[in-house]
Design a protein around this motif. Sequence first.
Motif, PDB file in Angstrom:
ATOM      1  N   PHE A   1      52.575  51.949 110.068  1.00 37.30           N
ATOM      2  CA  PHE A   1      52.523  52.213 111.414  1.00 37.30           C
ATOM      3  C   PHE A   1      51.883  53.440 111.772  1.00 37.30           C
ATOM      4  CE2 PHE A   1      54.655  53.935 115.264  1.00 37.30           C
ATOM      5  CZ  PHE A   1      54.193  52.870 116.122  1.00 37.30           C
TER       6      PHE A   1
ATOM      7  N   PHE B   1      62.348  50.587 112.223  1.00 38.00           N
ATOM      8  CA  PHE B   1      62.045  51.426 111.279  1.00 38.00           C
ATOM      9  C   PHE B   1      63.400  52.295 111.131  1.00 38.00           C
ATOM     10  CE2 PHE B   1      57.503  51.445 113.444  1.00 38.00           C
ATOM     11  CZ  PHE B   1      57.292  50.627 112.336  1.00 38.00           C
ATOM     12  N   TYR B   2      64.515  51.805 111.872  1.00 33.95           N
ATOM     13  CA  TYR B   2      65.677  52.501 111.428  1.00 33.95           C
ATOM     14  C   TYR B   2      66.228  52.173 110.038  1.00 33.95           C
ATOM     15  CZ  TYR B   2      65.828  53.872 116.330  1.00 33.95           C
ATOM     16  OH  TYR B   2      65.696  54.434 117.905  1.00 33.95           O
TER      17      TYR B   2
ATOM     18  N   THR C   1      61.189  49.679 104.236  1.00 36.50           N
ATOM     19  CA  THR C   1      61.066  50.279 105.895  1.00 36.50           C
ATOM     20  C   THR C   1      60.002  51.456 105.745  1.00 36.50           C
ATOM     21  OG1 THR C   1      63.187  49.540 105.957  1.00 36.50           O
ATOM     22  CG2 THR C   1      62.738  51.453 107.427  1.00 36.50           C
TER      23      THR C   1
ATOM     24  N   ALA D   1      63.336  58.694 111.195  1.00 35.43           N
ATOM     25  CA  ALA D   1      63.236  57.960 112.606  1.00 35.43           C
ATOM     26  C   ALA D   1      63.318  58.737 113.977  1.00 35.43           C
ATOM     27  CB  ALA D   1      64.302  56.633 112.729  1.00 35.43           C
TER      28      ALA D   1
ATOM     29  N   LEU E   1      60.013  60.451 114.414  1.00 34.42           N
ATOM     30  CA  LEU E   1      58.977  59.402 114.713  1.00 34.42           C
ATOM     31  C   LEU E   1      59.237  59.108 116.266  1.00 34.42           C
ATOM     32  CD1 LEU E   1      56.714  57.643 113.848  1.00 34.42           C
ATOM     33  CD2 LEU E   1      58.448  55.950 113.229  1.00 34.42           C
TER      34      LEU E   1
ATOM     35  N   TYR F   1      59.181  60.111 104.924  1.00 32.54           N
ATOM     36  CA  TYR F   1      58.921  58.982 104.165  1.00 32.54           C
ATOM     37  C   TYR F   1      58.289  59.057 102.868  1.00 32.54           C
ATOM     38  CZ  TYR F   1      59.683  56.640 108.560  1.00 32.54           C
ATOM     39  OH  TYR F   1      60.131  56.229 109.882  1.00 32.54           O
TER      40      TYR F   1
ATOM     41  N   ILE G   1      60.912  50.167 118.089  1.00 33.24           N
ATOM     42  CA  ILE G   1      60.822  51.360 116.987  1.00 33.24           C
ATOM     43  C   ILE G   1      62.298  51.060 116.066  1.00 33.24           C
ATOM     44  CG2 ILE G   1      62.308  52.960 118.130  1.00 33.24           C
ATOM     45  CD1 ILE G   1      59.093  53.916 116.451  1.00 33.24           C
TER      46      ILE G   1
ATOM     47  N   THR H   1      54.792  62.792 113.921  1.00 36.53           N
ATOM     48  CA  THR H   1      54.561  62.150 112.937  1.00 36.53           C
ATOM     49  C   THR H   1      54.299  62.596 111.338  1.00 36.53           C
ATOM     50  OG1 THR H   1      52.209  62.148 113.618  1.00 36.53           O
ATOM     51  CG2 THR H   1      53.414  60.141 114.234  1.00 36.53           C
TER      52      THR H   1
ATOM     53  N   ALA I   1      56.949  51.866 108.187  1.00 33.04           N
ATOM     54  CA  ALA I   1      56.528  53.081 108.843  1.00 33.04           C
ATOM     55  C   ALA I   1      55.331  54.011 108.534  1.00 33.04           C
ATOM     56  CB  ALA I   1      58.054  53.767 108.683  1.00 33.04           C
TER      57      ALA I   1
END
Length: 362
Positions: free
Chosen positions: A112, A134-135, A105, A78, A81, A93, A131, A86, A109
């Motif tokens: 996204f 996505f935590y 999650t 996160a 991000l 991820y 945002i 990214t 993410a």
Amino acid sequence: MAKDALSLAWLDMRRRRFATAIKRLEAKKDIYEENLEYYVTLGIACLYVGDIGASSSYFQLARKISLTDTRLLLGQAAIFLRRGDTARALQYYLEIKDNDPQNKTADAAMEFIRVNGNYDTICRWVDTGKIEQFYPPLGSNPDRIALVAVASTAFMLGCIFAFIFFPRGQQYTGPRADLTKLELSADEKSDAKEKDLSTQSYAFVLSNKEINRRYNDALKYFQAHRDNAAQIEVNMILNSDASVAVKKKARLLMGYFEIPDFDTISDVPSLTDVAANPALYLDCWVNWGGKISNAVTYEDGKYSCDFLVGDETLAKYEGTVRVHFDAAPAVDGGRAVKILGKISLEDGLVCLKGRAVYQSIK
């Protein structure tokens, strides 16, 4: 059965009381040293309040203990991000998916990033708080669940009660800790002044009645979630000719004050007011805006800078204070920021103990 600090901190976080969770955990630093759960929990709490520098530091400490904890990897992903990196975020991820193929999650993410992963969109999502989906998940908020279960009739009665007893414009968020034990006794009220004034000088000389009033105001402000206003009353008492017993209770009251965030802070003094009477505002929290200058990061990771307090262009410049952080915040030193910090004194000069930094990424 009594719960440990980590369990209580997670309950605070589920209730979105992140500042309370951070304060609770930091008080147990010596006990939980080298504890993975401790570092991960603090990192997540700091992430949610926007203190990215502190969050990153705690996650790095956690990585020295474990490299595969899913919440840790989600938190670090996160952070990347948020910064628009990214590629690095995707690496984390994918690592999460290797360890936890069903992680929703991480799936959300990655989708996204695939569809909307351009820097402008990320900036908007950070700015609006979207945002946070996505935590690392916190679970359902028990307070919200309880509220949903309340019948509509009870809701209407509550609205009527609030309208009658709490006028418009007054914010009421419910009672806090029971401070009955900190109320002044009859003897303390009648003998609120120090009897022997020959041993030292005082910044403020108050009457017995005024000492009582200011102490009661401090208790009232605390219950109204106005800790800065309460702190000012406490400072007035501590720097006055109030009795030792009253000062002792005033110091105990300070132990109940919470660390605010950018959304909850209130009664913020200006630098002009603070510079005119620093002792009156010591330990108050501020969220001043301005620009960073002469920043230094030390070998132990600590960070300090001169903070030019004013508006974004410094057309309205109030003055400069020194700010100290335990870890370097992730900010662009060339652009305006807001700093959340606690007022302190250094060699007799006003400075801030930095807590968090906000910088618009538009």
